[in-house]
Design an enzyme around this catalytic site. Structure first.
Site, PDB file in Angstrom:
ATOM      1  CG  ASN A 210      -0.248  -0.031   2.503  1.00 29.92           C
ATOM      2  OD1 ASN A 210       0.458   0.917   2.840  1.00 29.92           O
ATOM      3  ND2 ASN A 210      -0.396  -1.122   3.252  1.00 29.92           N
ATOM      4  CG  ASP A 279      -8.084  -4.671   5.795  1.00 27.36           C
ATOM      5  OD1 ASP A 279      -7.757  -4.677   6.996  1.00 27.36           O
ATOM      6  OD2 ASP A 279      -8.505  -3.658   5.200  1.00 27.36           O
ATOM      7  CE  LYS A 289       9.688 -12.883 -12.620  1.00 30.78           C
ATOM      8  NZ  LYS A 289      10.649 -12.305 -13.540  1.00 30.78           N
ATOM      9  CG  PHE A 323      -3.814   6.526  12.529  1.00 29.89           C
ATOM     10  CD1 PHE A 323      -3.088   6.403  13.695  1.00 29.89           C
ATOM     11  CD2 PHE A 323      -3.684   7.698  11.777  1.00 29.89           C
ATOM     12  CE1 PHE A 323      -2.244   7.422  14.122  1.00 29.89           C
ATOM     13  CE2 PHE A 323      -2.849   8.722  12.190  1.00 29.89           C
ATOM     14  CZ  PHE A 323      -2.130   8.582  13.350  1.00 29.89           C
ATOM     15  CE  LYS A 337     -11.963   1.161   9.530  1.00 30.02           C
ATOM     16  NZ  LYS A 337     -11.201   1.826   8.491  1.00 30.02           N
ATOM     17  CE  LYS A 341     -10.236  -1.881  13.586  1.00 29.38           C
ATOM     18  NZ  LYS A 341      -9.193  -2.309  12.664  1.00 29.38           N
TER      19      LYS A 341
HETATM   20  O1  PMT Z   1       2.585   6.361   6.401  1.00 28.83           O
HETATM   21  P1  PMT Z   1       2.135   7.683   5.820  1.00 28.83           P
HETATM   22  O2  PMT Z   1       2.495   7.807   4.359  1.00 28.83           O
HETATM   23  O3  PMT Z   1       2.566   8.858   6.624  1.00 28.83           O
HETATM   24  O4  PMT Z   1       0.546   7.680   5.828  1.00 28.83           O
HETATM   25  C1  PMT Z   1      -0.147   7.723   7.029  1.00 28.83           C
HETATM   26  C2  PMT Z   1      -1.394   6.810   7.019  1.00 28.83           C
HETATM   27  C3  PMT Z   1      -2.368   7.282   5.969  1.00 28.83           C
HETATM   28  C4  PMT Z   1      -0.964   5.364   6.730  1.00 28.83           C
HETATM   29  C5  PMT Z   1      -1.996   6.901   8.463  1.00 28.83           C
HETATM   30  O5  PMT Z   1      -2.363   8.223   8.731  1.00 28.83           O
HETATM   31  C6  PMT Z   1      -3.198   5.990   8.616  1.00 28.83           C
HETATM   32  O6  PMT Z   1      -4.311   6.338   8.314  1.00 28.83           O
HETATM   33  N1  PMT Z   1      -2.950   4.765   9.115  1.00 28.83           N
HETATM   34  C7  PMT Z   1      -3.958   3.681   9.254  1.00 28.83           C
HETATM   35  C8  PMT Z   1      -4.064   2.919   7.976  1.00 28.83           C
HETATM   36  C9  PMT Z   1      -5.088   1.776   8.081  1.00 28.83           C
HETATM   37  O7  PMT Z   1      -4.715   0.635   7.934  1.00 28.83           O
HETATM   38  O8  PMT Z   1      -6.291   2.153   8.397  1.00 28.83           O
HETATM   39  P2  PMT Z   1      -7.589   1.170   8.537  1.00 28.83           P
HETATM   40  O9  PMT Z   1      -8.716   2.087   8.645  1.00 28.83           O
HETATM   41  O10 PMT Z   1      -7.556   0.152   7.432  1.00 28.83           O
HETATM   42  O11 PMT Z   1      -7.327   0.412   9.899  1.00 28.83           O
HETATM   43  C10 PMT Z   1      -7.860   0.854  11.147  1.00 28.83           C
HETATM   44  C11 PMT Z   1      -6.886   0.572  12.266  1.00 28.83           C
HETATM   45  O12 PMT Z   1      -6.731  -0.841  12.463  1.00 28.83           O
HETATM   46  C12 PMT Z   1      -5.494   1.109  12.022  1.00 28.83           C
HETATM   47  O13 PMT Z   1      -4.986   1.615  13.233  1.00 28.83           O
HETATM   48  C13 PMT Z   1      -4.707  -0.126  11.559  1.00 28.83           C
HETATM   49  O14 PMT Z   1      -3.321  -0.020  11.938  1.00 28.83           O
HETATM   50  C14 PMT Z   1      -5.393  -1.251  12.309  1.00 28.83           C
HETATM   51  N2  PMT Z   1      -5.413  -2.535  11.581  1.00 28.83           N
HETATM   52  C15 PMT Z   1      -5.937  -2.628  10.342  1.00 28.83           C
HETATM   53  C16 PMT Z   1      -5.993  -3.849   9.705  1.00 28.83           C
HETATM   54  C17 PMT Z   1      -5.484  -4.994  10.362  1.00 28.83           C
HETATM   55  N3  PMT Z   1      -5.505  -6.174   9.790  1.00 28.83           N
HETATM   56  N4  PMT Z   1      -4.979  -4.879  11.598  1.00 28.83           N
HETATM   57  C18 PMT Z   1      -4.942  -3.681  12.225  1.00 28.83           C
HETATM   58  O15 PMT Z   1      -4.464  -3.582  13.365  1.00 28.83           O
END
Ligand code: PMT
Length: 410
Positions: A210, A279, A289, A323, A337, A341
């Site tokens: 990503n 995810d 490969k 986040f 979320k 969570k």
């Molecule tokens: O790294 P940069 O370029 O500075 O960009 C910053 C950012 C955009 C990555 C950051 O600001 C941000 O938004 N990070 C969260 C990205 C994310 O995965 O968001 P989500 O909405 O999909 O996930 C929600 C939360 O669950 C997040 O805290 C994530 O870390 C967590 N998560 C998600 C999926 C997963 N399988 N396990 C998790 O713990």
């Protein structure tokens, strides 16, 4: 406080060098291991033997002259020291240090040293106020070097003005303060931060990734270090240099991130998950490969564990911050979320907005607290947003109720 601290004093060629003998003596009496290096000009003012007698250690002047003591003197001296004091620091020394010039033992040692540096400039007032000297001081300050401002008074050159080396007791007190136990907002706290994007292998060559650069998370980790915390930064893919003064763990996949996070979870006071975790992962990554043959290629994906949700279930006293990277219905989805969570607060960012989200150095975020209160922030640098997040984490850990939003409707 100074017992067994290793302090390296660099003496440059100024009349105030004699005062530094007293500084060395005080440090030694306070239990510090003191070593002294001098420029040749400094030896015109005070004999190396004086410092040798006071500190009980050989004094270093020449780049290549003291080989009997150290294999590579400048590196060994830099490695020895917890702190380097340069006093008195001449205008010439400041210019060289600001520009990375290493033409003698003292300036070369400074270049090889990456911990605390305290500089006490001393010179004629006009030399001190000269724009060149002031510009050099500004460069050094911006790099985190501590500058002990010269005092005003009668100078050896007959002028009355700013440029006197502060008295030995003041220099000593400044060093004591540097080593004093921290009373910062997160001192004594352990914080785990995740950053960057996870990488899910398709085969040994290709992966699903990503756009996360790691910036947001690295800034949070730096801000937590600045607030006095012991920090673990678990990072997925990122081109950034790992910040200083923290434990850095590099991982690739979501499963590796989960394992690393769980390993430390019980020992930390707070977790801030800014990483962009995939995810889904490829169910059966190819061992070799994948060859280009058919017109289409189908990959079967399986769901990755939700690390943060798992932490939400395990959490006892830890503060949990997530986040939410959204592209629509930001607050609604982020709030969902937060609840699912079991977080203390969530930082929602619209990753499609200009100047926000992936890659850029700024972000536009809202913090949603448990209970529904929302703080909306304007566009700001990721460093500033990181500071705001850390302030709020510290407030929750210290239970100081500084942010009423945290306490409403819980
Ligand atoms: O790294 P940069 O370029 O500075 O960009 C910053 C950012 C955009 C990555 C950051 O600001 C941000 O938004 N990070 C969260 C990205 C994310 O995965 O968001 P989500 O909405 O999909 O996930 C929600 C939360 O669950 C997040 O805290 C994530 O870390 C967590 N998560 C998600 C999926 C997963 N399988 N396990 C998790 O713990």
């Amino acid at each position: 406080m100074l017992d067994k601290k290793n302090i390296l004093i660099g003496v440059t060629g100024g009349i105030a060098a004699y005062k530094v003998v007293e500084v060395a003596s005080r440090l030694k009496k306070a239990g510090a291991n003191v070593r002294v290096m001098m420029t040749r000009a400094a030896t015109e003012f005070v004999s190396p033997r004086t410092f040798q007698e006071i500190t009980g250690n050989a004094v270093f002047v020449e780049m290549f002259g003291d080989a009997a003591h150290f294999h590579v003197a400048h590196v060994a001296l830099a490695d020895f020291a917890d702190l380097v004091l340069i006093a008195p620091a001449t205008a010439n020394f400041l210019a060289k240090a600001a520009h990375g010039i290493a033409d003698d033992l003292l300036t070369t040692t400074i270049l090889a040293f990456d911990k605390e540096i305290l500089i006490a400039p001393s010179m004629n007032t006009k030399m001190y106020e000269n724009p060149a000297t002031q510009a050099n001081l500004a460069i050094l300050k911006a790099r985190g070097v501590k500058i002990l401002e010269p005092a005003s008074g009668n100078l050896a050159c007959g002028v009355v003005g700013k440029g006197r080396l502060p008295e030995p007791e003041e220099i000593f007190a400044t060093i004591e303060k540097i080593f004093a136990p921290s009373t910062k907002a997160l001192s004594g706290k352990k914080i785990l931060v995740t950053a960057g994007g996870t990488v899910e292998a398709i085969d040994p060559v290709r992966y699903i990734g990503n756009r996360s650069s790691g910036r947001m998370g690295y800034e949070i980790a730096k801000s937590a270090v600045n607030a006095g915390a012991e920090v673990i930064l678990i990072s997925g893919k990122s081109e950034l240099e790992p910040p200083n003064d923290l434990k850095f763990i590099k991982i690739e996949s979501a499963l590796q991130m989960r394992e690393a996070v769980l390993k430390d979870f019980d020992s930390v006071d707070a977790v801030i998950m800014s990483a962009a975790v995939a995810d889904y992962r490829v169910k059966n990554p190819a061992a070799q490969k994948i060859k280009k043959s058919a017109d289409t290629l189908t990959l079967e994906l399986v769901k990755n564990p939700d690390i943060l949700k798992e932490l939400g279930g395990l959490k006892n006293s830890q503060v949990l911050v997530g986040f939410a990277a959204e592209t629509q219905n930001i607050l609604e989805y982020a709030n969902k979320k937060l609840v699912e969570k079991n977080l203390d607060f969530i930082v929602a960012n619209d990753v499609t907005a200009e100047g926000a989200g992936f890659g850029v150095s700024t972000n536009i975020a809202s913090i949603i607290w448990r209970g529904g209160n929302v703080e909306n922030f304007p566009k700001m640098s990721k460093a500033d947003l990181a500071e705001k997040i850390i302030e709020r984490v510290a407030s929750l850990l210290n239970n100081d109720k500084k942010f009423p939003a945290a306490n409403v409707n819980q």
